[in-house]
Design a protein around this motif. Structure first.
Motif, PDB file in Angstrom:
ATOM      1  N   PHE A 159       0.835  -1.202   0.000  1.00  0.00           N
ATOM      2  CA  PHE A 159       0.000   0.000   0.000  1.00  0.00           C
ATOM      3  C   PHE A 159       0.871   1.255   0.000  1.00  0.00           C
ATOM      4  N   LEU A 180     -18.184   0.420  -2.368  1.00  0.00           N
ATOM      5  CA  LEU A 180     -16.864  -0.190  -2.266  1.00  0.00           C
ATOM      6  C   LEU A 180     -16.932  -1.711  -2.308  1.00  0.00           C
ATOM      7  N   GLU A 200      -7.166 -11.889  -7.078  1.00  0.00           N
ATOM      8  CA  GLU A 200      -6.678 -10.672  -6.421  1.00  0.00           C
ATOM      9  C   GLU A 200      -7.710 -10.016  -5.503  1.00  0.00           C
ATOM     10  N   LEU A 201      -8.811 -10.717  -5.235  1.00  0.00           N
ATOM     11  CA  LEU A 201      -9.868 -10.094  -4.431  1.00  0.00           C
ATOM     12  C   LEU A 201      -9.575 -10.155  -2.936  1.00  0.00           C
ATOM     13  N   ALA A 202      -9.950  -9.085  -2.236  1.00  0.00           N
ATOM     14  CA  ALA A 202      -9.858  -9.065  -0.771  1.00  0.00           C
ATOM     15  C   ALA A 202     -11.278  -9.186  -0.222  1.00  0.00           C
ATOM     16  N   ILE A 233     -13.827  -6.215  -1.672  1.00  0.00           N
ATOM     17  CA  ILE A 233     -13.542  -4.830  -2.053  1.00  0.00           C
ATOM     18  C   ILE A 233     -13.402  -4.764  -3.573  1.00  0.00           C
ATOM     19  N   ARG A 234     -13.970  -3.733  -4.179  1.00  0.00           N
ATOM     20  CA  ARG A 234     -13.967  -3.636  -5.651  1.00  0.00           C
ATOM     21  C   ARG A 234     -12.550  -3.629  -6.227  1.00  0.00           C
ATOM     22  N   ASN A 267     -11.151   4.620  -5.164  1.00  0.00           N
ATOM     23  CA  ASN A 267     -10.055   3.709  -4.849  1.00  0.00           C
ATOM     24  C   ASN A 267     -10.470   2.295  -5.247  1.00  0.00           C
ATOM     25  N   LEU A 285      -8.921  -2.008  -5.235  1.00  0.00           N
ATOM     26  CA  LEU A 285      -7.935  -2.849  -4.556  1.00  0.00           C
ATOM     27  C   LEU A 285      -7.749  -4.170  -5.293  1.00  0.00           C
ATOM     28  N   TRP A 343      -5.174  -7.479  -4.911  1.00  0.00           N
ATOM     29  CA  TRP A 343      -4.132  -7.995  -4.033  1.00  0.00           C
ATOM     30  C   TRP A 343      -3.005  -8.630  -4.847  1.00  0.00           C
ATOM     31  N   ARG A 368      -1.287  -2.245  -4.256  1.00  0.00           N
ATOM     32  CA  ARG A 368      -2.517  -3.036  -4.139  1.00  0.00           C
ATOM     33  C   ARG A 368      -3.758  -2.155  -4.189  1.00  0.00           C
ATOM     34  N   GLU A 369      -3.685  -1.017  -3.526  1.00  0.00           N
ATOM     35  CA  GLU A 369      -4.763  -0.052  -3.642  1.00  0.00           C
ATOM     36  C   GLU A 369      -4.269   1.075  -4.534  1.00  0.00           C
ATOM     37  N   LEU A 387      -5.791   4.811  -6.853  1.00  0.00           N
ATOM     38  CA  LEU A 387      -6.902   5.695  -7.196  1.00  0.00           C
ATOM     39  C   LEU A 387      -7.040   5.701  -8.706  1.00  0.00           C
ATOM     40  N   PHE A 426     -25.699  -0.030   2.180  1.00  0.00           N
ATOM     41  CA  PHE A 426     -24.856   0.744   1.251  1.00  0.00           C
ATOM     42  C   PHE A 426     -25.723   1.572   0.303  1.00  0.00           C
ATOM     43  N   TYR A 443      -3.802  11.388   0.230  1.00  0.00           N
ATOM     44  CA  TYR A 443      -4.605  10.172   0.298  1.00  0.00           C
ATOM     45  C   TYR A 443      -3.866   9.068   1.042  1.00  0.00           C
ATOM     46  N   PRO A 485      -3.991   5.054   3.024  1.00  0.00           N
ATOM     47  CA  PRO A 485      -4.550   3.744   2.679  1.00  0.00           C
ATOM     48  C   PRO A 485      -5.930   3.446   3.292  1.00  0.00           C
ATOM     49  N   ILE A 535     -10.697  -7.744   6.936  1.00  0.00           N
ATOM     50  CA  ILE A 535     -10.402  -8.479   5.707  1.00  0.00           C
ATOM     51  C   ILE A 535     -10.062  -9.922   6.070  1.00  0.00           C
ATOM     52  N   GLU A 536     -10.597 -10.861   5.299  1.00  0.00           N
ATOM     53  CA  GLU A 536     -10.237 -12.275   5.484  1.00  0.00           C
ATOM     54  C   GLU A 536      -8.742 -12.408   5.253  1.00  0.00           C
ATOM     55  N   LYS A 547      -4.232 -14.066   2.418  1.00  0.00           N
ATOM     56  CA  LYS A 547      -3.464 -12.856   2.140  1.00  0.00           C
ATOM     57  C   LYS A 547      -2.160 -12.833   2.944  1.00  0.00           C
ATOM     58  N   ILE A 581     -11.101  -2.158   7.135  1.00  0.00           N
ATOM     59  CA  ILE A 581     -11.371  -0.964   6.324  1.00  0.00           C
ATOM     60  C   ILE A 581     -11.508   0.235   7.261  1.00  0.00           C
ATOM     61  N   ASN A 610     -13.636   7.550   1.131  1.00  0.00           N
ATOM     62  CA  ASN A 610     -14.750   6.735   1.628  1.00  0.00           C
ATOM     63  C   ASN A 610     -14.341   6.119   2.962  1.00  0.00           C
ATOM     64  N   GLU A 646     -21.171   2.712   4.336  1.00  0.00           N
ATOM     65  CA  GLU A 646     -20.079   3.426   3.670  1.00  0.00           C
ATOM     66  C   GLU A 646     -20.563   4.841   3.387  1.00  0.00           C
TER      67      GLU A 646
END
Lengths: 478, 478
Positions: free
Chosen positions: A39, A73, A93-95, A110-111, A141, A143, A145, A157-158, A160, B39, B70, B72, B97-98, B102, B110, B141, B158
């Motif tokens: 990050f 998000l 790569e999803l969290a 997270i998107r 933002n 994300l 992974w 990883r994150e 903008l 949301f 900005y 993280p 986060i799971e 990771k 978050i 966010n 959010e």
């Protein structure tokens, strides 16, 4: 006077390029590593560039009928699974959010990009042909992974970005506007960032997960690697089908619409640093810079008050450049010169006791270091002019580098020779996944894009020798 | 002509207020519910208001030396635990986060707010008194897993906000600027959103988790509930201690700095809808509106071309208002009037064949519906003037409502009577957590703020009767 040690660069751009880049990013206070691996913190000196990019790009797309919005998000698991290729592309790569304690019906992540969550809303909002075209963009933002090593601005990883998502009645419209937005990207890069780009279409293996066609702009970095600066996609009807986006046409028939999407990210800032930076530090493209000038008074005890007063006058006069006087007592003028060169403010204005008498100031350009005496009365006009010259010169210099470092290869040995010289290579290509895979395995090089407007040519693929009609750009990439 | 049904409001503001609000939000296309519970989607009609708020507020704080950055999205668990009160305040609402798949060293969540992640960087960046004051703001966010029912803009898991985080050498500076930023909030609300606010300090039980003092601006909604519009905090030295932010003063001594933080969110948009909306829909505060005028040509076959041509002329002339011609063939003029009233565009300009001959147009104000004939040559000037009048009138109307619905109570029966009348109540208060808890349990009312500048008074707490010197505002709240 300054008791602290000056924090200049200890590496040159022609030396260890990667180390030089990391030093510029951190010493010019553009970004910093975050406590969690992968990050980054975007520091004010870089965030202000992002804001300037946003402001300019927002103006351009507003004129094209695009409106900004903000979508959630978090995205439900089932959404990713609706479009098979898309799911496959992003799944690793999803969290995911821990769901045991949360009142969610299904797993959410997270998107990594927002196609799915946006199109779920689109399917509610779009009813008839009157609702089309629908053109929405969001700045947010995202994300992913990544497991590869972090590179500030270039791979985190994150990050903008902006993502535009539009819906049309016909494929023709969808593709035409995908190319129109690509053109806006080109304008942004060239006219604001002073970074020249190559335009084209991605090959089959490099296109976006879920797209029918992907278009791209690519820039060449000083180390010979290409950087993808932005992409736009003709999404076809795949997502419309998956998310049941339907509309009634003028005759009352139910139809599936066509879509495009397009995005660029904070990696643009990485490109600016690499392309324009030098051994003194960062160089802000002058049109992009918010603070375009720093005024440094040369202070001696006897004339201090007069000089400061004059400096403040200039600050007011140059308010349209957000000019400011660096009147800190605790640093010498020389220290200040170095600091603002490191941080890349386009113009430096020096004013000392001698200048006061001569009713002049000294104007110094960050990119060339060229000094000029300017009459007090001419300062605003001259500053404007120098900013434009500086932009043009910086662009030309980068364009010259791009030209000198891109070559055409007709044979595989030529290809490999050019590669050893760290060039970007235009070569005949059959556009099959197999052939691209082979090239990649042998050379670590990937295709960057297939240039637009190629006349019908009889060519033979640089690798497999099969007949083809197109050439593609190849290079190492970030 | 329009085949679709007009989607007007079916509830009035004086009727079921909550249902009216939900209808305005959705039918004016300001926001929509997202697929995941809690949301929201901020649609373009509302996001453009947020951008306008950003633009205005950015200008104001840039002048105060604040720079945007900005930080993280994800925060390590150990960070939350460094400041005990802060951790306790946010822990229940964190989304983790799971971590099984990771490569993280510890659990991450978050951000619910960014004190901890920002101050970890601050402790690296701040070395000496030369680095102070440090003033950084971020627009981002945040996520708080609320269990209470969602209310679009007012309570979602959010939301978008800005959070400013500054560091100073002295507490005096930190508090002075906390109040300065609160004042900027007041200006934003009153001068841009046309929403009057009350300023003051939060009571002990209502202050921010980890703050020494919390300051607030509060607005009164039409249903008698107060809405917290923004807060700023004197954070003391608690976070500096926890995150080891230290600096060397001019004499070379190691010192702990003082901090403040301040934030407002997209709930401001909720306040605008509630305060200014009416039975026809949304009313955009005119200074805030990006598109300040819609031009509706009255089209008949014979004169269509001339009228459209004239309308386009006005569009150009009124480009500074982002005016646009609604020239859609598929809707009647009446349908268009209703649509843009529902969506709240401040000015409507009608132009028909008769007006063409008279060289005039019809100008209609969204808030009052007042119609005026305006000479063609005067239109730009007149539009500017009406926008300013409209802002002032909307503010005055809201101010009148606030005055008429806030009362002073001296006894507990008075307090309960005022409460039954849905008023905001100023009452003597001992400022103890116990007493506030009792009031809350008996009435569901909480303290909103302790107004600034109270002279030394000999008072008795409205609830417990103990001696006190201050009065506080009480009310139901969102």
């Amino acid at each position: 006077m300054a008791e602290e040690k000056q924090q200049g660069l200890t590496e040159t751009k022609k030396g260890n390029f990667s180390e030089w880049y990391n030093q510029v990013v951190q010493k010019a206070e553009l970004a910093d590593y975050a406590p969690i691996r992968g990050f980054m913190v975007v520091r004010p000196n870089a965030y202000v560039l992002w804001e300037s990019i946003q402001e300019n790009f927002n103006k351009a797309i507003f004129k094209k009928g695009v409106r900004n919005a903000y979508f959630p998000l978090l995205i439900p698991k089932s959404f990713f699974e609706k479009e098979a290729e898309h799911a496959e592309g992003f799944e690793p790569e999803l969290a995911w959010i821990e769901s045991d304690s949360k009142d969610v019906e299904e797993k959410v992540a997270i998107r990594p990009t927002s196609e799915t969550i946006m199109y779920a809303s689109y399917s509610k909002w779009i009813r008839s042909w009157r609702d089309l075209p629908l053109r929405i963009n969001q700045w947010c933002n995202v994300l992913r992974w990544e497991v590869r090593q972090t590179k500030l601005f270039l791979r985190t990883r994150e990050f903008l970005w902006q993502e535009g998502h539009c819906v049309y009645e016909t494929e023709e419209q969808a593709e035409k506007e995908a190319l129109m937005f690509l053109d806006e990207y080109k304008n942004l890069c060239q006219d604001l960032l002073a970074v020249p780009v190559l335009l084209g279409q991605k090959t089959e293996s490099e296109k976006f997960a879920g797209a029918k066609k992907t278009f791209t702009i690519e820039a060449l970095m000083p180390d010979g690697k290409a950087l993808q600066m932005g992409t736009s996609h003709n999404l076809g009807q795949g997502f419309a089908k998956a998310f049941e986006i339907e509309y009634l046409d003028e005759k009352g028939n139910k139809k599936l619409p066509w879509q495009n999407s397009w995005g660029f990210s904070t990696r643009l800032i990485g490109s600016i640093i690499m392309v324009h930076g030098d051994d003194k530090g960062f160089v802000t493209p002058p049109r992009l810079a918010k603070i375009k000038a720093v005024i440094i008074p040369i202070l001696f005890d006897k004339t201090k008050e007069q000089v400061l007063k004059k400096a403040k006058e200039f600050e007011k006069k140059l308010d349209f450049l957000n000019a400011f006087v660096d009147d800190r007592d605790s640093y010498s003028a020389g220290w200040k010169f170095n600091e603002w060169e490191l941080k890349g403010i386009p113009l430096r204005i020096e004013i000392g006791p001698k200048d006061l008498n001569k009713k002049q100031i000294v104007l110094v350009r960050r990119d060339t270091g060229k000094k000029e005496f300017v009459k007090e009365s001419k300062i605003a006009e001259k500053a404007k002019q120098v900013i434009e010259e500086m932009h043009k010169d910086m662009f030309k210099k980068a364009e010259k580098f791009l030209k000198e470092n891109s070559v055409e290869a007709k044979t595989w040995p030529d290809f490999k020779k050019a590669l050893a010289e760290k060039k970007l290579i235009l070569a005949p290509f059959c556009n099959t996944t197999e052939c691209e895979e082979e090239i990649k395995e042998e050379t670590t090089v990937t295709s960057r894009c297939i240039p637009f407007g190629q006349k019908n040519q009889k060519l033979k693929c640089i690798k497999c020798g099969k007949e083809t009609t197109i050439k593609a750009w190849f290079g190492k990439s970030y």
